[in-house]
Design an enzyme around this catalytic site. Structure first.
Site, PDB file in Angstrom:
ATOM      1  N   LYS A  22       0.848  -1.201  -0.064  1.00 50.23           N
ATOM      2  CA  LYS A  22      -0.089  -0.056  -0.017  1.00 50.23           C
ATOM      3  C   LYS A  22       0.848   1.225  -0.017  1.00 50.23           C
ATOM      4  O   LYS A  22       0.731   2.368  -0.699  1.00 50.23           O
ATOM      5  CB  LYS A  22      -0.896   0.129   1.232  1.00 50.23           C
ATOM      6  CG  LYS A  22      -1.678   1.336   1.686  1.00 50.23           C
ATOM      7  CD  LYS A  22      -2.195   1.275   2.891  1.00 50.23           C
ATOM      8  CE  LYS A  22      -1.560   1.541   4.140  1.00 50.23           C
ATOM      9  NZ  LYS A  22      -1.046   3.172   4.382  1.00 50.23           N
ATOM     10  N   ASN A  23       1.818   1.435   0.853  1.00 48.35           N
ATOM     11  CA  ASN A  23       2.762   2.496   1.097  1.00 48.35           C
ATOM     12  C   ASN A  23       3.528   2.707  -0.080  1.00 48.35           C
ATOM     13  O   ASN A  23       4.331   3.780  -0.162  1.00 48.35           O
ATOM     14  CB  ASN A  23       3.553   2.375   2.225  1.00 48.35           C
ATOM     15  CG  ASN A  23       2.500   2.584   3.674  1.00 48.35           C
ATOM     16  OD1 ASN A  23       1.406   2.886   3.343  1.00 48.35           O
ATOM     17  ND2 ASN A  23       3.246   2.597   4.791  1.00 48.35           N
ATOM     18  N   ARG A  93      -4.319  10.153   5.223  1.00 46.68           N
ATOM     19  CA  ARG A  93      -3.259  11.302   5.382  1.00 46.68           C
ATOM     20  C   ARG A  93      -2.243  11.550   4.206  1.00 46.68           C
ATOM     21  O   ARG A  93      -1.783  12.558   3.769  1.00 46.68           O
ATOM     22  CB  ARG A  93      -2.138  11.229   6.431  1.00 46.68           C
ATOM     23  CG  ARG A  93      -2.968  11.308   7.835  1.00 46.68           C
ATOM     24  CD  ARG A  93      -1.881  10.917   8.636  1.00 46.68           C
ATOM     25  NE  ARG A  93      -0.737  11.511   8.749  1.00 46.68           N
ATOM     26  CZ  ARG A  93      -0.695  12.874   8.888  1.00 46.68           C
ATOM     27  NH1 ARG A  93      -1.366  13.360   9.743  1.00 46.68           N
ATOM     28  NH2 ARG A  93       0.629  13.652   8.723  1.00 46.68           N
ATOM     29  N   CYS A 117      -3.538  12.405  14.124  1.00 51.96           N
ATOM     30  CA  CYS A 117      -4.424  11.090  13.959  1.00 51.96           C
ATOM     31  C   CYS A 117      -4.192  10.197  15.238  1.00 51.96           C
ATOM     32  O   CYS A 117      -3.619  10.858  16.163  1.00 51.96           O
ATOM     33  CB  CYS A 117      -4.001  10.367  12.842  1.00 51.96           C
ATOM     34  SG  CYS A 117      -2.494   9.768  12.837  1.00 51.96           S
ATOM     35  N   ARG A 122       1.723  14.273  13.894  1.00 55.32           N
ATOM     36  CA  ARG A 122       2.102  13.985  12.337  1.00 55.32           C
ATOM     37  C   ARG A 122       2.107  15.439  11.691  1.00 55.32           C
ATOM     38  O   ARG A 122       1.366  15.517  10.484  1.00 55.32           O
ATOM     39  CB  ARG A 122       1.217  13.026  11.917  1.00 55.32           C
ATOM     40  CG  ARG A 122       1.329  11.627  12.577  1.00 55.32           C
ATOM     41  CD  ARG A 122       0.607  10.479  11.877  1.00 55.32           C
ATOM     42  NE  ARG A 122       1.230   9.896  10.960  1.00 55.32           N
ATOM     43  CZ  ARG A 122       0.976   8.848  10.057  1.00 55.32           C
ATOM     44  NH1 ARG A 122      -0.142   8.330  10.362  1.00 55.32           N
ATOM     45  NH2 ARG A 122       1.862   8.394   8.998  1.00 55.32           N
ATOM     46  N   PRO A 123       2.811  16.312  11.728  1.00 52.39           N
ATOM     47  CA  PRO A 123       2.988  17.560  11.131  1.00 52.39           C
ATOM     48  C   PRO A 123       3.392  17.240   9.723  1.00 52.39           C
ATOM     49  O   PRO A 123       4.159  16.068   9.363  1.00 52.39           O
ATOM     50  CB  PRO A 123       3.932  18.554  11.772  1.00 52.39           C
ATOM     51  CG  PRO A 123       4.860  17.521  12.543  1.00 52.39           C
ATOM     52  CD  PRO A 123       3.906  16.173  13.039  1.00 52.39           C
ATOM     53  N   ILE A 124       3.517  17.953   8.679  1.00 52.33           N
ATOM     54  CA  ILE A 124       4.069  18.075   7.481  1.00 52.33           C
ATOM     55  C   ILE A 124       5.158  19.064   7.235  1.00 52.33           C
ATOM     56  O   ILE A 124       5.202  19.755   6.190  1.00 52.33           O
ATOM     57  CB  ILE A 124       3.055  17.946   6.508  1.00 52.33           C
ATOM     58  CG1 ILE A 124       2.073  19.171   6.339  1.00 52.33           C
ATOM     59  CG2 ILE A 124       2.328  16.682   6.364  1.00 52.33           C
ATOM     60  CD1 ILE A 124       1.405  19.161   5.008  1.00 52.33           C
ATOM     61  N   ASP A 125       5.518  19.789   8.435  1.00 53.89           N
ATOM     62  CA  ASP A 125       6.559  20.882   8.279  1.00 53.89           C
ATOM     63  C   ASP A 125       7.631  20.654   7.283  1.00 53.89           C
ATOM     64  O   ASP A 125       8.237  21.536   6.682  1.00 53.89           O
ATOM     65  CB  ASP A 125       6.704  21.428   9.678  1.00 53.89           C
ATOM     66  CG  ASP A 125       7.405  20.389  10.382  1.00 53.89           C
ATOM     67  OD1 ASP A 125       6.874  19.311  10.391  1.00 53.89           O
ATOM     68  OD2 ASP A 125       8.470  20.530  11.032  1.00 53.89           O
ATOM     69  N   LEU A 126       8.308  19.376   7.428  1.00 54.72           N
ATOM     70  CA  LEU A 126       9.469  19.047   6.721  1.00 54.72           C
ATOM     71  C   LEU A 126       8.982  18.896   5.212  1.00 54.72           C
ATOM     72  O   LEU A 126      10.056  19.540   4.243  1.00 54.72           O
ATOM     73  CB  LEU A 126       9.997  17.769   7.086  1.00 54.72           C
ATOM     74  CG  LEU A 126      10.475  17.822   8.756  1.00 54.72           C
ATOM     75  CD1 LEU A 126      10.730  16.178   9.148  1.00 54.72           C
ATOM     76  CD2 LEU A 126      11.460  18.844   9.136  1.00 54.72           C
ATOM     77  N   ASP A 305       5.154   0.186  11.749  1.00 55.19           N
ATOM     78  CA  ASP A 305       3.974  -0.435  11.411  1.00 55.19           C
ATOM     79  C   ASP A 305       3.997  -1.816  11.725  1.00 55.19           C
ATOM     80  O   ASP A 305       3.057  -2.460  11.532  1.00 55.19           O
ATOM     81  CB  ASP A 305       3.936  -0.208   9.977  1.00 55.19           C
ATOM     82  CG  ASP A 305       3.448   1.106   9.303  1.00 55.19           C
ATOM     83  OD1 ASP A 305       3.265   2.065  10.337  1.00 55.19           O
ATOM     84  OD2 ASP A 305       3.637   1.490   8.187  1.00 55.19           O
ATOM     85  N   ILE A 327       9.155   6.206  16.869  1.00 59.50           N
ATOM     86  CA  ILE A 327       8.765   7.037  15.807  1.00 59.50           C
ATOM     87  C   ILE A 327       7.641   7.964  15.859  1.00 59.50           C
ATOM     88  O   ILE A 327       7.431   9.020  15.523  1.00 59.50           O
ATOM     89  CB  ILE A 327       8.436   6.054  14.350  1.00 59.50           C
ATOM     90  CG1 ILE A 327       9.605   5.167  14.292  1.00 59.50           C
ATOM     91  CG2 ILE A 327       8.132   6.942  13.071  1.00 59.50           C
ATOM     92  CD1 ILE A 327      10.961   5.644  13.760  1.00 59.50           C
ATOM     93  N   ARG A 397      -8.357  -0.118   5.304  1.00 57.68           N
ATOM     94  CA  ARG A 397      -7.642   0.908   4.606  1.00 57.68           C
ATOM     95  C   ARG A 397      -6.335   0.184   3.880  1.00 57.68           C
ATOM     96  O   ARG A 397      -5.816   0.454   2.967  1.00 57.68           O
ATOM     97  CB  ARG A 397      -7.238   1.803   5.436  1.00 57.68           C
ATOM     98  CG  ARG A 397      -8.338   2.968   5.802  1.00 57.68           C
ATOM     99  CD  ARG A 397      -7.759   4.025   6.782  1.00 57.68           C
ATOM    100  NE  ARG A 397      -6.542   4.551   6.083  1.00 57.68           N
ATOM    101  CZ  ARG A 397      -5.508   4.686   6.776  1.00 57.68           C
ATOM    102  NH1 ARG A 397      -5.588   4.944   8.076  1.00 57.68           N
ATOM    103  NH2 ARG A 397      -4.286   4.983   6.214  1.00 57.68           N
TER     104      ARG A 397
END
Ligand code: UD1
Length: 417
Positions: A22-23, A93, A117, A122-126, A305, A327, A397
């Protein structure tokens, strides 16, 4: 809402075919936005995140046609919209993965901020800092992040922290940028390498994927390609844990044991009997399991995971094991449900201390996220009596037909609609 009803204690025997990752499939599908030509993807897992991605790509103007049980043709001849709306991003996400390709192809992208979540902030600043380095202007307002740029310009991007989708997003932005981009402290995950392979087939010039420094020589246009997605290493690990916990004999086919070195080593340390072929794995349960501490790390370390599934396994091992989650800050939601089934677990910050072996008994439990759901299914397979797992939309999912695959090897499991 669907539930799973599982009667524990069955012995599993037979073959399980592992699905595509999936990933890896999610960024590969997003990559269709980088070209007006057709992408043909094979070995896609037919899970809900893939269907959500199809809806998202449709919204943006791409055509996505599924073919057979695991292939799709994707074509974004024209981009009709630049926006990934909240109702899609909130269910998945990984929708942020359209930011890089949209920005690179059209100079504009607007994506709802994913927010936190069940497993952490889980930011997306990077991701955002990376796009800015490539010359984009990024504005965050009204719950959306909007990035614009005339043409992206290659840059040297050093990730403060290793991020998988961040590396993928920046790689997809940089392939169409002017000049050379270097990604330093890039993620080493096999899914990143798989995406780089696909992009190179499309005409990109990427070197070093799978190492911590990736260099990308920008090109002005990309073409269509055909690509087969790598096997899902987390689904593989989940079935290995299932085999090790139950008195079972499973053969996993169409997998890549090379992507599971850290996981296989740890399961063997815990007493699992695992034999690896070139694309198969055999696991035999029944022997006594022993406790083994684990700490989650970026690849090639032990995958976060797999942490929840490993915790279920440790409830069946003799002794005390310490599981450290490095993580995500809040990824122990499964522990309290496992405890309701009889597990002996204490949470202390980022560490879970599991004392085994516990006699598990069936109960009504609730899944809190994708991998937590898998850990509850594993626990249910060894528990005495009947377990019902609620909110399995999380499981749907990311696991393809998990109840069918388990039933085919002898598990007593059914879906309650
Ligand atoms: C991906 C996987 C997910 C897996 C995770 C870690 C996909 C679609 N999902 O998620 O299954 O659990 O890798 O292996 O591939 N971070 C920041 N700022 C950022 C980005 C990340 O602080 O801009 C932090 C995260 O909060 C987390 C850590 O970095 O603590 C790693 O996250 P990341 O690798 O980005 O996870 P995802 O790519 O979202």
């Amino acid at each position: 809402m669907d539930k799973l009803k599982i009667t524990g204690g069955a012995r599993l025997k037979g073959q399980v075919r592992i699905s595509g990752a999936k990933n890896s499939a999610l960024p590969a599908m997003a990559a269709c936005l980088l070209t007006a030509d057709e992408l043909f993807l094979q070995n896609l897992p037919m899970v809900n995140d893939i269907r959500t991605t199809r809806r998202l790509l449709h919204e943006l103007g791409a055509e996505v046609e599924f073919e057979g049980s695991s292939s799709a043709r994707l074509k974004a001849a024209n981009i009709g919209s630049h926006e990934a709306p909240y109702d899609l991003v909130k269910t998945m996400r990984a929708s942020v993965l359209v930011l890089g390709p949209l920005l690179a192809r059209t100079g504009r992208a607007r994506v709802s901020l994913p927010g936190g979540c069940a497993i952490g902030a889980r930011p997306i600043d990077l991701h955002i800092k990376g796009f800015e380095k490539l010359g984009a202007t990024v504005i965050t307002e009204y719950g959306y992040v909007e990035a614009t740029a005339k043409r992206l310009k290659g840059a040297n991007i050093v990730f403060e922290k290793i991020t998988v989708t961040g590396t993928e997003n920046l790689m997809m932005a940089a392939v169409l940028a002017e000049g050379q981009t270097t990604l330093v402290n890039a993620a080493l995950e096999p899914e990143v390498t798989d995406l780089a392979e696909l992009l190179n087939k499309m005409g990109a010039k990427i070197k070093g994927a799978g190492t911590s420094t990736i260099t990308i020589e920008g090109v002005s246009v990309l073409k269509g390609a055909s690509h087969s997605i790598i096997p899902d290493r987390i689904e593989t690990g989940t079935f290995l844990a299932a085999g090790a916990m139950t008195d079972s004999e499973l053969e996993l086919t169409a997998c890549n044991p090379g992507h599971l070195t850290g996981i296989i080593e740890k399961l063997r340390e815990a007493g699992a009997n695992i034999e690896a072929g070139s694309d198969t794995l055999r696991v035999q349960g029944g022997g006594a399991l022993r406790s083994a501490d684990v700490a989650t790390r970026e690849y090639p370390g032990f995958a976060t995971d797999m942490q929840a599934q490993y915790m279920a396994l440790m409830t069946q091992a003799n002794g005390i094991s310490v599981i450290t989650e490095n993580i995500f800050e809040n990824r122990f939601m499964h522990a309290s449900e496992l405890m309701r089934m009889g597990a002996n677990i204490r949470i202390d910050g980022s560490r879970a201390v599991v004392a085994g072996k516990s006699r598990l008994t069936g109960a009504a439990v609730i899944a809190s996220d994708l991998r937590a759901s898998a850990s509850l299914v594993l626990a249910a397979l060894v528990a005495e009596g009947v377990t019902t797992v609620d909110r399995i939309y999380h499981l749907d999912r990311g696991y393809e037909r998990i109840e069918e695959k388990l039933r085919a090897v002898g598990a007593q499991i059914e879906r309650l609609k």
